[in-house]
Design a protein around this motif. Structure first.
Motif, PDB file in Angstrom:
ATOM      1  N   UNK A  58       1.241  -1.302  -0.108  1.00 21.56           N
ATOM      2  CA  UNK A  58      -0.063   0.093  -0.218  1.00 21.56           C
ATOM      3  C   UNK A  58       1.177   1.229  -0.064  1.00 21.56           C
ATOM      4  N   UNK A  59       2.061   2.116   0.782  1.00 19.39           N
ATOM      5  CA  UNK A  59       2.759   2.822   0.723  1.00 19.39           C
ATOM      6  C   UNK A  59       3.649   2.640   0.962  1.00 19.39           C
ATOM      7  N   UNK A  60       4.494   1.522   0.578  1.00 23.99           N
ATOM      8  CA  UNK A  60       5.406   1.605  -0.219  1.00 23.99           C
ATOM      9  C   UNK A  60       7.091   1.213   0.744  1.00 23.99           C
ATOM     10  N   UNK A  61       6.095   0.537   1.577  1.00 28.32           N
ATOM     11  CA  UNK A  61       7.519   0.829   3.242  1.00 28.32           C
ATOM     12  C   UNK A  61       7.970  -0.460   3.141  1.00 28.32           C
ATOM     13  N   UNK A  62       9.226  -0.931   3.935  1.00 27.83           N
ATOM     14  CA  UNK A  62      10.173  -1.950   3.515  1.00 27.83           C
ATOM     15  C   UNK A  62      11.034  -2.283   4.640  1.00 27.83           C
ATOM     16  N   UNK A  63      10.633  -3.675   5.354  1.00 24.04           N
ATOM     17  CA  UNK A  63      11.207  -3.674   6.177  1.00 24.04           C
ATOM     18  C   UNK A  63      12.511  -4.745   6.300  1.00 24.04           C
ATOM     19  N   UNK A  64      13.394  -5.561   6.562  1.00 29.56           N
ATOM     20  CA  UNK A  64      14.431  -6.464   6.775  1.00 29.56           C
ATOM     21  C   UNK A  64      14.275  -6.520   7.833  1.00 29.56           C
ATOM     22  N   UNK A  65      14.255  -8.236   7.891  1.00 24.75           N
ATOM     23  CA  UNK A  65      14.442  -8.807   9.143  1.00 24.75           C
ATOM     24  C   UNK A  65      16.457  -9.053  10.036  1.00 24.75           C
ATOM     25  N   UNK A  66      16.105  -8.265  11.260  1.00 21.82           N
ATOM     26  CA  UNK A  66      17.249  -8.372  11.670  1.00 21.82           C
ATOM     27  C   UNK A  66      17.064  -9.596  13.255  1.00 21.82           C
ATOM     28  N   UNK A  67      18.128 -10.320  12.715  1.00 21.66           N
ATOM     29  CA  UNK A  67      18.585 -11.405  13.867  1.00 21.66           C
ATOM     30  C   UNK A  67      18.623 -11.628  15.103  1.00 21.66           C
ATOM     31  N   UNK A  68      19.860  -9.943  15.047  1.00 19.47           N
ATOM     32  CA  UNK A  68      20.147  -9.752  16.838  1.00 19.47           C
ATOM     33  C   UNK A  68      19.533  -9.258  16.905  1.00 19.47           C
ATOM     34  N   UNK A  69      18.275  -8.349  17.308  1.00 23.22           N
ATOM     35  CA  UNK A  69      17.678  -8.041  17.737  1.00 23.22           C
ATOM     36  C   UNK A  69      16.137  -9.049  17.745  1.00 23.22           C
ATOM     37  N   UNK A  70      16.525  -9.444  16.679  1.00 23.99           N
ATOM     38  CA  UNK A  70      14.515 -10.694  16.368  1.00 23.99           C
ATOM     39  C   UNK A  70      13.723  -9.860  15.876  1.00 23.99           C
ATOM     40  N   UNK A  71      13.798  -8.445  15.262  1.00 23.94           N
ATOM     41  CA  UNK A  71      12.368  -8.154  14.616  1.00 23.94           C
ATOM     42  C   UNK A  71      12.784  -7.271  13.194  1.00 23.94           C
ATOM     43  N   UNK A  72      11.762  -6.710  12.968  1.00 20.03           N
ATOM     44  CA  UNK A  72      11.577  -6.017  12.050  1.00 20.03           C
ATOM     45  C   UNK A  72      12.019  -4.666  12.078  1.00 20.03           C
ATOM     46  N   UNK A  73      13.680  -4.053  10.705  1.00 20.29           N
ATOM     47  CA  UNK A  73      14.166  -2.451  11.082  1.00 20.29           C
ATOM     48  C   UNK A  73      13.532  -2.502   9.550  1.00 20.29           C
ATOM     49  N   UNK A  74      13.066  -0.370   9.727  1.00 17.26           N
ATOM     50  CA  UNK A  74      13.101  -0.315   8.541  1.00 17.26           C
ATOM     51  C   UNK A  74      13.744  -0.380   7.930  1.00 17.26           C
TER      52      UNK A  74
END
Ligand SMILES: [Zn+2]
Length: 58
Positions: free
Chosen positions: A14-30
């Motif tokens: 919808x808005x084009x936001x893109x996240x990548x998975x961060x293994x270290x923090x185990x969460x999505x980051x922009x």
């Protein structure tokens, strides 16, 4: 046997936001593309292209 590989990135359809998975923090980051953070629309109800089929918290 098919090995399921968890997605390491996702993009909002919808808005084009893109996240990548961060293994270290185990969460999505922009994700940052061409020096620009792809934060998208903060009010968007993101529709991720991975369809929510993968839930890392299960
Ligand atoms: Zn969105």
């Amino acid at each position: 046997m098919t090995e399921i590989t968890p997605p390491t990135e996702r993009e909002c359809e919808r808005c084009g936001r893109r996240d990548i998975w961060d293994d270290d923090s185990e969460s999505w980051v922009v994700a940052t593309v061409d020096g620009e953070r792809r934060v998208g629309n903060p009010h968007c109800l993101h529709e991720w292209d991975i369809n929510g089929a993968y839930n890392p918290m299960q």
